[in-house]
Design an enzyme around this catalytic site. Structure first.
Site, PDB file in Angstrom:
ATOM      1  N   HIS A   1      -4.911  14.786  -8.986  1.00 21.46           N
ATOM      2  CA  HIS A   1      -5.146  13.371  -9.285  1.00 21.46           C
ATOM      3  C   HIS A   1      -4.336  12.879 -10.486  1.00 21.46           C
ATOM      4  O   HIS A   1      -3.968  11.700 -10.543  1.00 21.46           O
ATOM      5  CB  HIS A   1      -6.638  13.135  -9.519  1.00 21.46           C
ATOM      6  CG  HIS A   1      -7.441  13.185  -8.255  1.00 21.46           C
ATOM      7  ND1 HIS A   1      -7.896  14.358  -7.714  1.00 21.46           N
ATOM      8  CD2 HIS A   1      -7.848  12.191  -7.414  1.00 21.46           C
ATOM      9  CE1 HIS A   1      -8.574  14.099  -6.601  1.00 21.46           C
ATOM     10  NE2 HIS A   1      -8.557  12.800  -6.393  1.00 21.46           N
TER      11      HIS A   1
ATOM     12  N   ASN B   1      -2.469  13.153  -3.867  1.00 22.09           N
ATOM     13  CA  ASN B   1      -3.570  13.650  -4.703  1.00 22.09           C
ATOM     14  C   ASN B   1      -3.969  15.063  -4.295  1.00 22.09           C
ATOM     15  O   ASN B   1      -4.211  15.929  -5.146  1.00 22.09           O
ATOM     16  CB  ASN B   1      -4.780  12.727  -4.588  1.00 22.09           C
ATOM     17  CG  ASN B   1      -4.656  11.484  -5.464  1.00 22.09           C
ATOM     18  OD1 ASN B   1      -3.922  11.495  -6.444  1.00 22.09           O
ATOM     19  ND2 ASN B   1      -5.362  10.431  -5.096  1.00 22.09           N
TER      20      ASN B   1
ATOM     21  N   GLU C   1      -4.531   2.525  -4.314  1.00 22.33           N
ATOM     22  CA  GLU C   1      -3.074   2.558  -4.205  1.00 22.33           C
ATOM     23  C   GLU C   1      -2.507   1.233  -3.690  1.00 22.33           C
ATOM     24  O   GLU C   1      -1.371   1.180  -3.212  1.00 22.33           O
ATOM     25  CB  GLU C   1      -2.648   3.705  -3.283  1.00 22.33           C
ATOM     26  CG  GLU C   1      -3.081   3.580  -1.851  1.00 22.33           C
ATOM     27  CD  GLU C   1      -4.449   4.172  -1.574  1.00 22.33           C
ATOM     28  OE1 GLU C   1      -4.716   4.502  -0.400  1.00 22.33           O
ATOM     29  OE2 GLU C   1      -5.246   4.307  -2.519  1.00 22.33           O
TER      30      GLU C   1
ATOM     31  N   ASP D   1       0.856  -1.184   0.000  1.00 20.19           N
ATOM     32  CA  ASP D   1       0.000   0.000   0.000  1.00 20.19           C
ATOM     33  C   ASP D   1       0.895   1.238   0.000  1.00 20.19           C
ATOM     34  O   ASP D   1       1.800   1.367   0.835  1.00 20.19           O
ATOM     35  CB  ASP D   1      -0.898   0.002   1.240  1.00 20.19           C
ATOM     36  CG  ASP D   1      -1.880   1.161   1.239  1.00 20.19           C
ATOM     37  OD1 ASP D   1      -2.994   0.984   0.727  1.00 20.19           O
ATOM     38  OD2 ASP D   1      -1.507   2.232   1.743  1.00 20.19           O
TER      39      ASP D   1
END
Length: 307
Positions: free
Chosen positions: A188, A183, A221, A175
């Protein structure tokens, strides 16, 4: 004549195997030997011309399938060669050609050819669409890694192989730490750039791993790796640490020279006590949660503590 020409063209241009071309040519030769009473040079010249057309159709079949104009041109050549061969074979036969005989032959060839070419073109387009749909169902569009559905299917295959052959495997879940802040800070599109870069780096890492491994994007993610080996604690930690270090050394100068990212990693092995192919993944997911709870940029190996 027309059926022969159209069938030859469609079979040869759609063929992917040399022996199919050879079989078609043998059938043509046998047809000529059995059916003709005339052995003049025009027969053999026409036969060689038709065989040449089949060879060209085979060699350029992929190009032919991309353009209807080219397909019709090749069909016309093949049809002309077939008609010339039939006429050469019929020189000594005593029948009277009615007016417009060859015109009707050509019209018949055009009709049959158009139906055949358009039908096979439609099938080819449908096949391309189906392959694209299958690809899109398996591949993540952003990272070009296999997606969660493919990950599940691979886990199922590995688990079935484990039950049959007792060949173990390991699951890693990664992760990207504090990805939301990336972001929020850079946008983004920049976040997508980071995810794509992580995916590429992860593929490079798995290619350099000591055991066969495949990387997946599980969603957001999160990434997964299935390693085709049963790892002890030290081996699993070294592999996970290698993944972590590869990501830590990444730089994004086009976004921010100060930007660097880290990952938290959870790992688990498959065991005889597992009842489902999902059990190893669930354990890796729990270990990932522990690693994140211990400050992130951590590794939690099955049976060990976060590092």
């Amino acid at each position: 004549i027309n059926m022969l020409a159209v069938i030859l063209f469609l079979v040869v241009t759609r063929s992917q195997r040399w022996w199919e071309l050879a079989l078609v040519d043998v059938i043509i030769c046998l047809y000529v030997v059995v059916s003709t009473n005339h052995t003049g040079p025009e027969v053999w010249i026409s036969l060689l011309l038709l065989l040449g057309c089949t060879a060209i159709d085979f060699a350029w079949g992929e190009w032919t399938q991309k353009s209807r104009f080219v397909a019709y041109a090749f069909l016309a050549f093949t049809g002309a060669a077939a008609i010339m061969l039939n006429q050469a074979m019929s020189v000594n036969e005593s029948f009277v050609l009615v007016p417009g005989f060859w015109l009707r032959q050509w019209l018949g060839l055009i009709i049959l050819g158009a139906v055949g070419v358009e039908y096979t073109s439609t099938l080819s387009l449908a096949l391309i669409r189906n392959r694209k749909m299958a690809h899109d169902a398996r591949i993540d569009g952003l990272t070009q890694l296999e997606n969660f559905n493919a990950f599940n299917r691979s886990m199922e295959r590995h688990y079935a192989h484990f039950l049959e052959q007792h060949h173990g495997y390991a699951v890693f879940e990664l992760d990207v730490d504090w990805f939301k802040s990336i972001n929020d800070t850079y946008g983004h599109l920049a976040g997508n750039r980071v995810l794509s870069a992580v995916a590429h780096e992860l593929v490079e890492c798995t290619h350099g791993a000591p055991w066969p491994a495949t990387a997946y994007r599980l969603g957001g993610e999160e990434f997964g790796v299935i390693m085709d080996a049963e790892l002890d604690h030290d081996q699993a930690y070294k592999v996970a640490d290698h993944f972590k270090e590869c990501v830590a050394h990444m730089r994004f100068s086009e976004l921010d020279t100060q930007l660097h990212i880290t990952v938290s990693i959870g790992q688990a092995n498959v065991h005889n006590e597992h009842y489902s192919f999902n059990d190893a993944y669930k354990q890796a997911d729990r270990n990932l949660y522990v690693a994140k709870q211990n400050g992130r940029n951590c590794i939690r190996i099955e049976g060990g503590v976060a590092n």
